[in-house]
Design a protein around this motif. Structure first.
Motif, PDB file in Angstrom:
ATOM      1  N   HIS A 176     -50.999 -11.528  13.138  1.00  0.00           N
ATOM      2  CA  HIS A 176     -51.933 -10.456  13.496  1.00  0.00           C
ATOM      3  C   HIS A 176     -53.265 -10.665  12.789  1.00  0.00           C
ATOM      4  O   HIS A 176     -53.389 -11.524  11.913  1.00  0.00           O
ATOM      5  N   MET A 187     -59.070 -12.941   0.695  1.00  0.00           N
ATOM      6  CA  MET A 187     -59.504 -13.361   2.027  1.00  0.00           C
ATOM      7  C   MET A 187     -60.754 -12.618   2.381  1.00  0.00           C
ATOM      8  O   MET A 187     -60.682 -11.438   2.746  1.00  0.00           O
ATOM      9  N   ARG A 235     -39.260  -8.218  -1.742  1.00  0.00           N
ATOM     10  CA  ARG A 235     -40.664  -8.528  -2.030  1.00  0.00           C
ATOM     11  C   ARG A 235     -41.537  -7.308  -1.801  1.00  0.00           C
ATOM     12  O   ARG A 235     -41.414  -6.658  -0.764  1.00  0.00           O
ATOM     13  N   ASN A 254     -45.512  -6.537  -1.320  1.00  0.00           N
ATOM     14  CA  ASN A 254     -46.848  -7.106  -1.161  1.00  0.00           C
ATOM     15  C   ASN A 254     -47.834  -5.958  -1.136  1.00  0.00           C
ATOM     16  O   ASN A 254     -47.645  -4.972  -0.419  1.00  0.00           O
ATOM     17  N   ILE A 288     -59.994  -8.791   1.769  1.00  0.00           N
ATOM     18  CA  ILE A 288     -58.699  -8.166   1.502  1.00  0.00           C
ATOM     19  C   ILE A 288     -58.131  -8.940   0.321  1.00  0.00           C
ATOM     20  O   ILE A 288     -58.229 -10.171   0.281  1.00  0.00           O
ATOM     21  N   SER A 316     -63.262 -15.834   6.471  1.00  0.00           N
ATOM     22  CA  SER A 316     -61.798 -15.823   6.601  1.00  0.00           C
ATOM     23  C   SER A 316     -61.232 -14.420   6.845  1.00  0.00           C
ATOM     24  O   SER A 316     -60.039 -14.276   7.095  1.00  0.00           O
ATOM     25  N   ARG A 317     -62.081 -13.416   6.773  1.00  0.00           N
ATOM     26  CA  ARG A 317     -61.592 -12.029   6.807  1.00  0.00           C
ATOM     27  C   ARG A 317     -60.811 -11.695   8.072  1.00  0.00           C
ATOM     28  O   ARG A 317     -59.887 -10.885   8.046  1.00  0.00           O
ATOM     29  N   MET A 365     -43.447 -10.350   9.289  1.00  0.00           N
ATOM     30  CA  MET A 365     -44.647  -9.707   9.812  1.00  0.00           C
ATOM     31  C   MET A 365     -45.257 -10.659  10.825  1.00  0.00           C
ATOM     32  O   MET A 365     -45.644 -11.780  10.482  1.00  0.00           O
ATOM     33  N   SER A 390     -54.602  -9.617  -1.717  1.00  0.00           N
ATOM     34  CA  SER A 390     -53.157  -9.472  -1.589  1.00  0.00           C
ATOM     35  C   SER A 390     -52.463  -9.911  -2.869  1.00  0.00           C
ATOM     36  O   SER A 390     -52.781 -10.965  -3.436  1.00  0.00           O
ATOM     37  N   VAL A 426     -46.127 -13.351   8.211  1.00  0.00           N
ATOM     38  CA  VAL A 426     -45.065 -13.760   7.270  1.00  0.00           C
ATOM     39  C   VAL A 426     -43.849 -14.132   8.110  1.00  0.00           C
ATOM     40  O   VAL A 426     -43.320 -13.286   8.851  1.00  0.00           O
ATOM     41  N   HIS A 464     -52.834 -14.222  10.775  1.00  0.00           N
ATOM     42  CA  HIS A 464     -51.881 -14.568   9.719  1.00  0.00           C
ATOM     43  C   HIS A 464     -50.599 -13.764   9.894  1.00  0.00           C
ATOM     44  O   HIS A 464     -50.582 -12.769  10.630  1.00  0.00           O
ATOM     45  N   PHE A 500     -45.780 -17.649   4.273  1.00  0.00           N
ATOM     46  CA  PHE A 500     -46.934 -17.028   4.912  1.00  0.00           C
ATOM     47  C   PHE A 500     -47.577 -18.072   5.815  1.00  0.00           C
ATOM     48  O   PHE A 500     -47.555 -19.261   5.483  1.00  0.00           O
ATOM     49  N   ASN A 513     -46.247  -2.901   0.961  1.00  0.00           N
ATOM     50  CA  ASN A 513     -45.184  -3.217   1.923  1.00  0.00           C
ATOM     51  C   ASN A 513     -43.987  -3.772   1.182  1.00  0.00           C
ATOM     52  O   ASN A 513     -44.153  -4.538   0.217  1.00  0.00           O
ATOM     53  N   TYR A 537     -40.519  -5.995   1.742  1.00  0.00           N
ATOM     54  CA  TYR A 537     -39.788  -6.915   2.610  1.00  0.00           C
ATOM     55  C   TYR A 537     -38.392  -7.117   2.042  1.00  0.00           C
ATOM     56  O   TYR A 537     -38.252  -7.501   0.873  1.00  0.00           O
ATOM     57  N   ASP A 550     -56.233  -8.286  10.668  1.00  0.00           N
ATOM     58  CA  ASP A 550     -56.476  -6.983  10.045  1.00  0.00           C
ATOM     59  C   ASP A 550     -57.907  -6.593  10.392  1.00  0.00           C
ATOM     60  O   ASP A 550     -58.843  -7.117   9.791  1.00  0.00           O
ATOM     61  N   ARG A 557     -57.843  -2.990   0.430  1.00  0.00           N
ATOM     62  CA  ARG A 557     -58.869  -3.015   1.459  1.00  0.00           C
ATOM     63  C   ARG A 557     -59.988  -2.052   1.100  1.00  0.00           C
ATOM     64  O   ARG A 557     -59.745  -1.041   0.441  1.00  0.00           O
TER      65      ARG A 557
HETATM   66  C1  MD3 Z   1     -55.539 -13.586   5.779  1.00  0.00           C
HETATM   67  N1  MD3 Z   1     -49.407  -9.060   4.659  1.00  0.00           N
HETATM   68  O1  MD3 Z   1     -50.033  -6.462   5.075  1.00  0.00           O
HETATM   69  S1  MD3 Z   1     -51.033 -10.717   2.642  1.00  0.00           S
HETATM   70  C2  MD3 Z   1     -50.581  -7.314   5.808  1.00  0.00           C
HETATM   71  O2  MD3 Z   1     -47.885 -11.544   2.702  1.00  0.00           O
HETATM   72  C3  MD3 Z   1     -50.226  -8.732   5.662  1.00  0.00           C
HETATM   73  O3  MD3 Z   1     -47.291  -9.548   3.116  1.00  0.00           O
HETATM   74  C4  MD3 Z   1     -49.019 -10.437   4.427  1.00  0.00           C
HETATM   75  O4  MD3 Z   1     -50.677  -9.520   6.411  1.00  0.00           O
HETATM   76  C5  MD3 Z   1     -47.996 -10.513   3.333  1.00  0.00           C
HETATM   77  O5  MD3 Z   1     -51.455  -7.034   6.648  1.00  0.00           O
HETATM   78  C6  MD3 Z   1     -50.186 -11.241   4.068  1.00  0.00           C
HETATM   79  C7  MD3 Z   1     -52.347 -11.872   2.633  1.00  0.00           C
HETATM   80  C8  MD3 Z   1     -53.416 -11.614   3.639  1.00  0.00           C
HETATM   81  C9  MD3 Z   1     -53.920 -10.367   3.856  1.00  0.00           C
HETATM   82  C10 MD3 Z   1     -54.991 -10.193   4.701  1.00  0.00           C
HETATM   83  C11 MD3 Z   1     -55.554 -11.267   5.350  1.00  0.00           C
HETATM   84  C12 MD3 Z   1     -53.930 -12.665   4.291  1.00  0.00           C
HETATM   85  C13 MD3 Z   1     -54.992 -12.510   5.148  1.00  0.00           C
HETATM   86  C14 MD3 Z   1     -56.659 -11.137   6.176  1.00  0.00           C
HETATM   87  C15 MD3 Z   1     -57.203 -12.236   6.773  1.00  0.00           C
HETATM   88  C16 MD3 Z   1     -56.643 -13.456   6.592  1.00  0.00           C
END
Ligand code: MD3
Ligand code: FE
Length: 208
Positions: free
Chosen positions: A115, A166, A193, A195, A131, A170-171, A112, A133, A177, A175, A142, A104, A106, A117, A199
């Motif tokens: 939501h 995560m 940015r 990211n 996941i 915690s999955r 974001m 990141s 942004v 969460h 965040f 992604n 930004y 995942d 997965r």
């Molecule tokens: C916590 N991206 O792409 S990454 C996404 O920083 C997303 O760009 C954010 O959420 C970003 O879906 C967060 C860190 C992250 C990813 C998955 C998670 C945190 C999470 C799943 C569960 C809890």
């Protein structure tokens, strides 16, 4: 809550710069990054390029080709990307064979919304497969909550080179942004940015 590991500066600056350049090349390649339109017709504020498998923003499902955009096949995940994610997951105590990498982008106005995942296979979600990141470029604010949308959230600044894992309980935490700190990207990264979220679709690696 357990299952969250943050590795600050997991990538040294030269590795951040190299990965930034690789993401930039991919984003402008034969199968380019695009702006997804989600259910309801609103465009997302981030650019997206899915590797390995495509996440369809209309169905919220995964598929081999981009049927909500240009029918192009999802490009493969570079082996070096997969190895980076597997190494971080291992340090956090997980075995991880990612088959999806969502890149992604930004800009300074991208967000974001909060939501979960949960579009991967149920057995993988229930097993708490993580996941991973990777943050590059500008710092992001965040926010991480609990397993219910109304649970309170805590902010966490994600800097270039930071890796967040995560998994386990915690999955499925909510969460999002909330903002990007323009002009904070280290030299040779940015502006903006990238990211990368890695997965694993199913409990058994590479299953449909
Ligand atoms: C916590 N991206 O792409 S990454 C996404 O920083 C997303 O760009 C954010 O959420 C970003 O879906 C967060 C860190 C992250 C990813 C998955 C998670 C945190 C999470 C799943 C569960 C809890
Ligand atoms: Fe997410």
């Amino acid at each position: 809550m357990k299952g969250l590991s943050l590795f600050r500066c997991f990538l040294p600056l030269p590795a951040q710069q190299q990965l930034w350049a690789q993401c930039d090349t991919l984003a402008h390649g034969a199968v380019p990054m695009y702006t997804p339109t989600v259910r309801g017709g609103r465009p997302m504020s981030v650019g997206m390029l899915c590797l390995g498998r495509h996440w369809n923003a209309l169905t919220y499902g995964y598929e081999p080709t981009r049927s909500d955009f240009d029918q192009a096949p999802a490009p493969p995940i570079p082996a070096s990307f997969r190895e980076l994610a597997a190494r971080a997951a291992e340090q956090a105590g997980f075995t991880f064979a990612p088959d999806i990498c969502i890149v992604n982008y930004y800009n300074e106005t991208s967000r974001m919304g909060v939501h979960q995942d949960k579009d991967e296979q149920r057995d993988a979600l229930e097993a708490g497969i993580p996941i991973v990141s990777v943050s590059l470029g500008d710092t992001a604010r965040f926010v991480i909550g609990g397993l219910a949308r109304r649970d309170p959230t805590s902010p966490l600044m994600l800097h270039s080179g930071d890796v967040l894992v995560m998994g386990g309980p915690s999955r499925l935490r909510f969460h999002g942004v909330t903002r990007i700190l323009a002009g904070t990207a280290p030299e040779g990264t940015g502006p903006g940015r990238f990211n990368l979220t890695f997965r694993q679709y199913g409990l058994r690696p590479n299953e449909q």
